[in-house]
Design an enzyme around this catalytic site. Sequence first.
Site, short mmCIF file in Angstrom:
data_model
loop_
_atom_site.label_atom_id
_atom_site.label_comp_id
_atom_site.label_asym_id
_atom_site.label_seq_id
_atom_site.Cartn_x
_atom_site.Cartn_y
_atom_site.Cartn_z
N ASP A 1 64.97 2.92 58.41
CA ASP A 1 65.65 3.32 57.17
C ASP A 1 65.20 4.70 56.68
OD1 ASP A 1 67.50 2.52 55.09
OD2 ASP A 1 65.79 2.43 53.74
N HIS B 1 65.56 10.51 57.33
CA HIS B 1 65.08 11.45 56.30
C HIS B 1 63.80 12.18 56.72
CE1 HIS B 1 68.07 9.74 53.80
NE2 HIS B 1 67.40 8.69 53.41
N ASP C 1 72.65 13.47 55.03
CA ASP C 1 71.27 13.04 54.79
C ASP C 1 70.89 13.69 53.47
OD1 ASP C 1 68.51 12.80 54.61
OD2 ASP C 1 68.27 12.73 56.77
N HIS C 2 70.92 12.89 52.39
CA HIS C 2 70.80 13.52 51.07
C HIS C 2 69.45 14.18 50.86
CE1 HIS C 2 69.24 9.46 50.07
NE2 HIS C 2 68.45 10.14 49.27
N LYS D 1 57.66 0.75 50.63
CA LYS D 1 58.12 0.22 49.34
C LYS D 1 56.94 -0.44 48.63
CE LYS D 1 62.97 -0.32 50.32
NZ LYS D 1 63.36 0.74 49.38
N LYS E 1 74.13 7.46 56.36
CA LYS E 1 73.25 6.71 57.26
C LYS E 1 73.41 5.21 56.99
CE LYS E 1 69.33 6.02 54.43
NZ LYS E 1 68.07 5.42 54.33
N GLU F 1 57.89 4.67 47.56
CA GLU F 1 58.71 4.11 46.48
C GLU F 1 57.89 3.06 45.76
OE1 GLU F 1 62.92 3.15 47.27
OE2 GLU F 1 62.43 3.79 49.30
#
Lengths: 333, 507
Positions: free
Chosen positions: B254, B259, B196-197, B359, B167, B235
């Site tokens: 993002d 995700h 897409d991990h 974040k 991505k 995060e």
Amino acid sequence: MGGTIAPDRILHEMADLWVSLGKQGEGQTGVLRACSMTLVVAAEESDDEQAIGETLAALMPEHPSRAIVIRFRAEDQRALAARVFAQCWMPFGHRQQICCEQIEVTASDASLPDLAAVVLPLKVPDLPVILWCRSPRLFHLEAFPLLSSIAQKVVLDSLAFGEPPAALRDIRAALARGTMLADFSWTRLTRWRELIAQIFENRAQLTNLARVSEIALTYSSPAPTASAFYMAAWLVDGFQKAGVQPRVTFASTPGPHDRQLNRIDLRAQGGEPIASVGLLEGQAAEIRIGELTSRAVLPPLTDYALMREELSIPGRDPVFERALAAAAGLALS
Amino acid sequence: MPLENPFQDPLRFERRVPECAMVIFGANGDLTKRKLLPALYRLAYERRLDAGFAVLGISRTRLSDDQFRDKMCASVKQFLEDSPFDADVWTAFAQGLFYMAGDIDDPGLFPALEGRLKEIEAARHTGGNVLFYLSTQPSQYIPIAQGLGAANVGKGQHGWRRIVIEKPFGHDLASARELSDKLHDAFEESEVYRIDHYLGKETVQNILALRFGNGIFEPLWNRRYVNHVQITAAESIGVEGRGAYYQEAGALRDMIQNHLSQVMATIAMEPSATFRPNSVRDERSKLLRSIRIMKPDEVLQNTVSGQYGPAHIGGEDVPGFRQEPGVKPDAQTDTYAAVTFFVDNWRWAGVPFYLRSGKRLPKRVTEIAIQFNAAPLAIFNGDEVNTAPNLLILRIQPEEGISLKFLSKRPGSGMNLRPVSMDFNYGSSFGERSPTAYETLLLDAIIGDATLYTRQDMVEASWTVVDAIQHVWDATKFEFPNYAAGSWGPKAADDMLARRGHVWRQP
């Protein structure tokens, strides 16, 4: 040693055990009970109690079970005794405690016919029973089938049985009686077999399969081990499926590990090497395919690792059963 | 020649892995060093790769094969997680590592690549199978695909060719379509693996096992029993030197576009008829296409854009986003995004799905919380605790696991209830190391299992939903910063849930 065991009393003691564990957890988050099977371990009284306990403890997180460890004494007088305790671990950063129950039974050989009636009410309802027989002597006792008939699967280690041909014959006979079996001598071969299978996953190597005319097995014992017979039988079966009939040779040489398979060579006519897998020092294996060489680390073959693999296969294993029949035939021929 | 390998034993062996070479564009980059090579080494260590498996690294830096091997050895040693480094395994694995210096703008690169691949195929018996991995800036995806197409490297004469891209898959619907069209000039859609991990994480895969392997959950998995769903990806860190990149992306693009949308699709999709890749992906895609697209006047009611300001955390001064290096002092970037989605199908009509990502939140945590309806009648005292709803929490990171919260009687004479939690933790419950997401996904790509990869129609469906929000946000001037670093985000996000009588969980 007392003369009898009352399963109801053991079940009551187990209930008390959970209450007491729950009280210890009061004010925290309590105790969870986990169970996926009843695991019966039949062992000699002289067997290493601590090693069995450590193996069961290691198995519990992945295969939580009610463990019933029966320790046998070679004695003609009937004698039975039991105690219960729990194995606990803290999986969630020490926040939550999970426990499995363990029952330890001591018995004389003469009590073996009585044990089925003890184990039957103690097994966890609706879940499989696996019997791990750690002693060939127990396996050969006349009353052993009474105990093994409770289990869906019996796990043995033919390496402890003495003469491999006789061991394979007896295990094949038990299989023919309808007992679902596993043999650690076969389980020890899984990573070897996977390396061999991976070689022929490559299409270029698959074309070489028809050229194999010799399977050479090297092991570190004076005579072929049960594992060597299993491996030979499994390889021959695979080659026969592809329409190839290679000859099998056995050879004994000193190797890094006692009584183990050391090396498998697949050769074409005239001895031309096609592929080989050889054990190195430590836990490494070297795979040679033509000019390509690769290394692999094989996991240590502890009782825990072997049992863990067998517990993950609760049903029949047709590849093993076919290999057992052929290995016994090969060993006895 | 036999058509099938006669030695396979699926009961005991791991999945079958074909021979192949992997070409990594951007072989000198961070992703290659931190994730790809450690994952490949680990697969080799676990005996999961063909003996002749080869990697051809491509980057602009001039390096010999041996220099590349030395660099990768240092990276693997540094970034290998929970695994021992075995020098002998590395030495054998490194024999299959090759390097080629080249600039993707140089038209000579791709024919030279084809020549190098032929040499590697002859030496390593890779059978003409090639996996291209684009570990580069997204702006290089199209030139690389075009170069591979023009030199006909994207089509193998024998063996398969696949391409993996990371991505972002475009920055909006139009650019996603353009990227897809260019990729399709050289590769069929079935050969494109959009990684897409998140989908490679054990718990995300376990959602499928939980939902479709058990009989007890699926009857409850609908509007009748589920009150709402919260998906959180928090995060604790800031942009960590990626301010320049991040200010062009933002949390909505993002995280939520890819995700979290994929996680939501996995949670809410209909049961797949089979576990074949396209069958599962069809259901995910259908779900994404069922997300209601917000009208412009609905956007500000159902979404919250946030940006962190400076704060003092743990005795340390933490800069706000606008004070981060490379960030414009008046940046309108969303470092926090929360949205309320509705799924217009019979199963989920009326059930809010709250997604948030940010974040500089209090902790690093990703989880899905499914809140069930409370018991219809509170017969026990009726206080707040005694009517607490059941929650099923699927934790994706840091500790992968599942928890079910329910009420239990507090010991004693009164009929007082207390919430208790039943926890299942992946790492400890299965006692062994879980493969990393990259190990899982790389192996899937080599095997040709695209179940956990994103398909173009899924990308387009999620961009369609996100574009509708982004257009309104782009036209709005937000009063940023609107949350302090170390807090759970803007107050407006709490208000968004409060309007429907809900509150955010604080994981």
